[in-house]
Design a protein around this motif. Structure first.
Motif, mmCIF file in Angstrom:
data_model
loop_
_atom_site.group_PDB
_atom_site.id
_atom_site.type_symbol
_atom_site.label_atom_id
_atom_site.label_comp_id
_atom_site.label_asym_id
_atom_site.label_seq_id
_atom_site.Cartn_x
_atom_site.Cartn_y
_atom_site.Cartn_z
ATOM 1 N N LEU A 115 -3.861 -9.203 2.614
ATOM 2 C CA LEU A 115 -5.177 -8.584 2.512
ATOM 3 C C LEU A 115 -6.225 -9.620 2.103
ATOM 4 O O LEU A 115 -7.205 -9.293 1.425
ATOM 5 C CB LEU A 115 -5.135 -7.408 1.528
ATOM 6 N N HIS A 122 -2.972 -0.623 -5.001
ATOM 7 C CA HIS A 122 -3.821 0.189 -4.114
ATOM 8 C C HIS A 122 -2.982 0.568 -2.885
ATOM 9 O O HIS A 122 -1.855 0.082 -2.729
ATOM 10 C CB HIS A 122 -5.111 -0.545 -3.715
ATOM 11 N N SER A 166 -3.966 -0.100 0.097
ATOM 12 C CA SER A 166 -4.357 -0.994 1.195
ATOM 13 C C SER A 166 -3.186 -1.722 1.871
ATOM 14 O O SER A 166 -3.275 -2.022 3.067
ATOM 15 C CB SER A 166 -5.413 -1.988 0.714
ATOM 16 N N GLN A 170 -2.373 -0.598 5.244
ATOM 17 C CA GLN A 170 -3.142 -1.036 6.427
ATOM 18 C C GLN A 170 -2.286 -1.996 7.242
ATOM 19 O O GLN A 170 -2.146 -1.859 8.453
ATOM 20 C CB GLN A 170 -4.418 -1.775 6.004
ATOM 21 N N GLU A 228 -5.649 5.745 1.612
ATOM 22 C CA GLU A 228 -6.198 4.703 2.466
ATOM 23 C C GLU A 228 -6.580 5.312 3.808
ATOM 24 O O GLU A 228 -5.930 6.258 4.272
ATOM 25 C CB GLU A 228 -5.107 3.641 2.689
ATOM 26 N N LEU A 268 -7.682 3.943 7.848
ATOM 27 C CA LEU A 268 -7.852 2.768 8.714
ATOM 28 C C LEU A 268 -8.090 3.235 10.142
ATOM 29 O O LEU A 268 -7.386 4.109 10.650
ATOM 30 C CB LEU A 268 -6.580 1.901 8.656
ATOM 31 N N THR A 274 -12.410 -6.734 3.354
ATOM 32 C CA THR A 274 -13.436 -6.146 4.235
ATOM 33 C C THR A 274 -14.693 -7.003 4.188
ATOM 34 O O THR A 274 -15.011 -7.607 3.159
ATOM 35 C CB THR A 274 -13.793 -4.699 3.802
ATOM 36 N N SER A 276 -14.942 0.736 0.731
ATOM 37 C CA SER A 276 -14.811 0.730 2.194
ATOM 38 C C SER A 276 -15.359 -0.560 2.779
ATOM 39 O O SER A 276 -15.913 -1.394 2.052
ATOM 40 C CB SER A 276 -15.582 1.908 2.785
ATOM 41 N N VAL A 331 -13.012 -4.138 8.538
ATOM 42 C CA VAL A 331 -11.796 -4.908 8.270
ATOM 43 C C VAL A 331 -12.058 -6.400 8.533
ATOM 44 O O VAL A 331 -12.567 -6.779 9.591
ATOM 45 C CB VAL A 331 -10.623 -4.396 9.133
ATOM 46 N N ALA A 351 -12.065 0.311 7.185
ATOM 47 C CA ALA A 351 -11.052 0.863 6.284
ATOM 48 C C ALA A 351 -11.761 1.463 5.085
ATOM 49 O O ALA A 351 -12.888 1.089 4.771
ATOM 50 C CB ALA A 351 -10.098 -0.234 5.832
ATOM 51 N N GLY A 387 -10.735 3.250 0.991
ATOM 52 C CA GLY A 387 -9.713 3.660 0.023
ATOM 53 C C GLY A 387 -10.387 4.591 -0.951
ATOM 54 O O GLY A 387 -11.322 4.204 -1.630
#
Ligand code: PHE
Length: 358
Positions: free
Chosen positions: A143, A174, A176, A179, A236, A238, A278, A303, A306, A325, A327
């Motif tokens: 990430l 998280h 994430s 994703q 999440e 996506l 992001t 948010s 991406v 994306a 969260g």
């Protein structure tokens, strides 16, 4: 009344007076026993003449039979009485109120998650689940948050066994990482179908259906106060395709909030922010125009678009694929929906609090 009738009468009275089987046996001995009245009278007959013996004997036999019959009848009576007493003592009182069985219900946060899943499903999103113990790669590095990145310190967490000394496994901070996990699976499936259309550095750049997924679940951070719990929930979202933009994020999230809160009296604000995965990034705040929270801005999600490096880590060509994306915090949504002001109440397991949501 002759002597025999008197005797029978006395016996009947004695038997009737006996209130237990033991009393009755004692009374029987008085009349029919070895030294009872009948035996005594028989002994007294030895001095009588033959004729007298005959008439007396016959009368005595009748008396004896009557006494025995009366004894038998009383025995049956006492047995019946005893049975009745027993039945009464063991009686089942069907008029007593029954013992109530506690009625359970879904946890308020579970209700929120069900709503969130239903709403996003209706918008064509898949629902995915992932592990709560994550590797350093999925939780951070993939990430775009490498070792020593300052953003990691905000996610100080619980490390567990496994992984390497420099990059131990951890309880995910998280949702994430989902994703990456979900996108990698999606790309793997469609790469084969599309015939391995790859960029020179091996990223997929062929045709594939859009990625549209939400991933709700438990997450963990070293944090505890009225609005933070070391275990909390995230969901999440996506959406990756070729023409997906911030406009879609704004539309989807606004639509979601209006459906979730069953209200059109709310507005969303996208406040510039920073997340390593992001670019650009925004916090999403919500404001209700009526109700107890009217006029206040409340943060409900992070948010953004991406980051190209994250698209690469999904195995996709960032020149072709783009997406957004978010969260969000289902715990916060639950507090807003039910008007609860302390997050910890949800996780204390106090039935008095939880049963209000049955
Ligand atoms: N994972 C971020 C957090 O926990 C939220 C987020 C998700 C931000 C997706 C942007 C995109 O704070």
């Amino acid at each position: 009344m002759n002597d025999f009738d008197q005797l029978v009468k006395n016996a009947r009275e004695a038997f009737a007076a006996a209130l237990t089987p033991a009393d009755l046996e004692n009374a029987k001995a008085l009349f029919l026993g070895k030294s009872g009245r009948i035996t005594e009278m028989m002994k007294g007959m030895s001095s009588l003449s033959v004729d007298e013996k005959k008439t007396m004997g016959a009368a005595m036999n009748l008396a004896k039979q009557a006494i025995e019959a009366s004894l038998g009848a009383r025995r049956v009576e006492l047995q019946q009485e005893q049975l009745n007493k027993q039945l009464q003592a063991q009686a089942l009182d069907v008029t007593l109120p029954g013992r109530e069985r506690g009625q359970g219900g879904l946890h308020p946060v579970s209700r929120t998650l069900e709503r969130v899943e239903a709403i996003f499903s209706s918008m064509g999103f898949d629902v995915a689940q992932g592990p709560e113990i994550e590797t350093d790669w999925f939780n951070f590095t993939a990430l775009n948050t490498p070792q020593d990145h300052p953003a990691r310190s905000m996610h100080d967490t619980f490390y567990v066994e496994g992984g390497t000394a420099q990059a131990p496994n951890l309880l995910r901070t998280h949702t994430s990482p989902m994703q990456i996990r979900y996108a990698v699976q999606h790309v793997k499936k469609h790469r084969a179908l599309a015939g391995e259309v790859l960029t020179p550095d091996g990223l997929f750049t062929g045709d594939m259906p859009e990625i549209r997924v939400i991933a709700p679940g438990r997450t963990y951070r070293v944090d505890s106060d009225a609005t933070h719990s070391p275990m909390f929930h995230q969901c999440e979202g996506l959406w990756v395709g070729e023409q997906v933009s911030f406009k879609d994020l704004k539309y989807v999230f606004t639509d979601f909030c209006k459906t979730f809160f069953e209200s059109h009296d709310l507005v969303l604000r996208f406040r510039p922010s920073f997340f390593p995965f992001t670019e650009p990034s925004a916090e999403i705040d919500i404001q209700f125009s009526s109700g107890p929270l009217a006029g206040r801005w409340l943060e409900v999600a992070g948010s953004g678009q991406v980051h190209p490096q994250v698209i690469r880590n999904m195995g996709l060509d960032p020149e072709r694929y783009i997406g957004f994306a978010f969260g969000m915090g289902p715990d916060r949504l639950t507090m807003l929906r039910y008007g609860v002001n302390d997050l910890r109440l949800f996780f204390d397991g106090d039935i008095r609090f939880l049963s209000q949501f049955r």
